[in-house]
Enzyme design. Structure first.
Site, PDB file in Angstrom:
ATOM      1  CE1 TYR A  62      -4.081  -1.760   0.275  1.00  0.00           C
ATOM      2  CE2 TYR A  62      -3.252  -2.719   2.315  1.00  0.00           C
ATOM      3  CZ  TYR A  62      -4.195  -2.665   1.306  1.00  0.00           C
ATOM      4  OH  TYR A  62      -5.257  -3.527   1.343  1.00  0.00           O
ATOM      5  CB  CYS A  72      -1.477  -5.618   4.542  1.00  0.00           C
ATOM      6  SG  CYS A  72      -0.463  -5.322   3.094  1.00  0.00           S
ATOM      7  CG  MET A  73      -6.324  -6.224   8.899  1.00  0.00           C
ATOM      8  SD  MET A  73      -8.063  -6.165   8.501  1.00  0.00           S
ATOM      9  CE  MET A  73      -8.375  -4.412   8.554  1.00  0.00           C
ATOM     10  CG  ASP A  74      -5.798  -9.593   7.005  1.00  0.00           C
ATOM     11  OD1 ASP A  74      -6.088  -9.468   8.201  1.00  0.00           O
ATOM     12  OD2 ASP A  74      -6.483  -9.126   6.074  1.00  0.00           O
TER      13      ASP A  74
END
Ligand SMILES: *Cc1c(COP(=O)(O)O)cnc(C)c1O
Length: 387
Positions: A273, A321-323
């Site tokens: 990102y 990232c989140m995961d």
């Protein structure tokens, strides 16, 4: 089970508790802090091990944490270090969770509930605020507060405690502050005795003071972080050794995952990102299925935390990232899909750093790192170094 997991080395936990015990006189009780799910390690399993090692008390923060232990068959006294809401008092009494109290209004809630439930001699500990500025009565109010508590129906004063604010620092002014807190506490205990009230079990030492201030142990110590294998800030292994105290703490948690994909990229490719990182050469990138929702915090990347695979450290690339997150393997071709990727933990399990190292890099404390490993991460309890 998913690849991202927290191995909990119960043999290391046992080692740490026994090591701490060896620093504490045999007539001093041990209250092991298992609050916050045992600092993220799993409260029930850690509590069981602590009890096997002779813990006299366990410390929780909330009524729900106490209920979890009681439902798992834990019988030792439970000390609740934070205040609960009025609607939780019923369960605190029903499950025999000993609250810290410091005024008649709050203590009165427990007294009333004991009367309702027909409980007698419900133990409470009087908290004295000697300089933490959190909970507790002022030292000069201790005798009067103790008298007020002793006068309540069905309540007994089981103990008195205080909490140190800077016992993990070696700065001269901080050491003096701790000495002053200790003196204020001892005087408060004395004032209660003088008023004809038995103060019960007196305790004040957190991890740092348990190791560094043996003269302050009194009747019980309340170690937390050292139980899980991390030294308390400046009270380091080296400092203790220089003082002639030999103690070998081992990290109880290993946070690990696996390489779930290895990708080749050309120079100029962006990772993650925001395209915050761009390859300046042809390189290989490994994808790891752990993210900030697991406790793999975004600032691990900017702080330069590395991840070890097969005994080598690799940098995190791009934003976490989140995961998922990515590490750069460069031209290493040994690393394969499904290889273990270890973020922190025990070196016998492939870790090249501990939660304390990660904390120092990211500007926080080991407590926050292990407590931050989220519920989504399965805890795998290991009892011996077999793998
Ligand atoms: C959490 C806590 C402890 C244990 O602290 P450590 O620094 O982890 O040893 C002891 N006493 C009180 C009141 C606490 O809140």
């Amino acid at each position: 089970m998913r690849a991202t997991r927290a191995l909990i080395h119960l043999d290391n936990l046992r080692n740490n508790i026994l090591q701490i015990k060896s620093c504490v006189a045999s007539d001093v009780k041990m209250c092991i802090a298992v609050k916050a799910d045992a600092y993220g390690h799993g409260a029930v399993e850690c509590a069981r091990t602590a009890c096997e090692c002779g813990a006299d008390f366990l410390a929780v923060a909330t009524v729900d944490e106490g209920i979890e232990l009681r439902n798992a068959g834990i019988k030792v006294p439970l000390l609740m270090l934070s205040l609960c809401a009025p609607e939780e008092v019923k369960n605190a009494v029903a499950y025999d969770i000993t609250p810290l109290v410091f005024d008649a209004e709050y203590a009165g809630l427990f007294s009333k509930e004991c009367t309702l439930q027909g409980k007698k001699d419900f133990s409470v500990h009087l908290a004295v605020d000697t300089g933490m500025g959190r909970i507790g009565c002022l030292p000069c109010e201790a005798a009067q507060t103790a008298a007020g508590i002793a006068a309540l129906d069905n309540i007994v004063l089981g103990g008195m405690c205080t909490h140190f604010a800077v016992s993990d620092s070696l700065k001269a002014s901080d050491c003096e502050y701790t000495e002053r807190q200790f003196k204020l506490f001892k005087d408060a205990v004395e004032s209660v005795r003088k008023a004809g009230i038995d103060p019960g079990i007196c305790h004040c030492c957190n991890s740092a003071a348990t190791l560094n201030n043996p003269e302050m142990h009194l009747d019980m110590v309340r170690p937390g972080i050292i139980v899980y294998g991390y030294y308390a800030d400046e009270i380091s292994k080296e400092f203790l050794e220089a003082k002639g105290i030999r103690i070998d703490l081992r990290p109880v948690m290993t946070f690990e995952s696996e390489v779930c994909a290895v990708r080749s990229f050309r120079a100029g490719a962006s990772i993650g990102y925001g395209c915050t990182w761009t390859a300046d050469r042809d390189t290989r990138i490994a994808v790891i299925p752990a993210g900030y929702a697991d406790g793999m915090l975004r600032n691990f990347s900017t702080a330069g935390v590395k991840v070890s695979v097969n005994g080598k450290n690799y940098p995190i690339r791009g934003r976490i990232c989140m995961d998922q997150f990515m590490i750069e393997l460069g031209n290493d071709t040994e690393t394969c899909r499904w290889d273990k990727a270890v973020i922190f933990g025990d070196k016998d399990f492939g870790a090249l750093q501990t939660a304390d190292d990660v904390a120092r890099l990211t500007g926080t404390i080991s407590y926050e790192i292990t407590c931050g490993i989220s519920k989504r991460v399965p805890r795998v309890f290991l009892t011996s170094h077999t793998r």
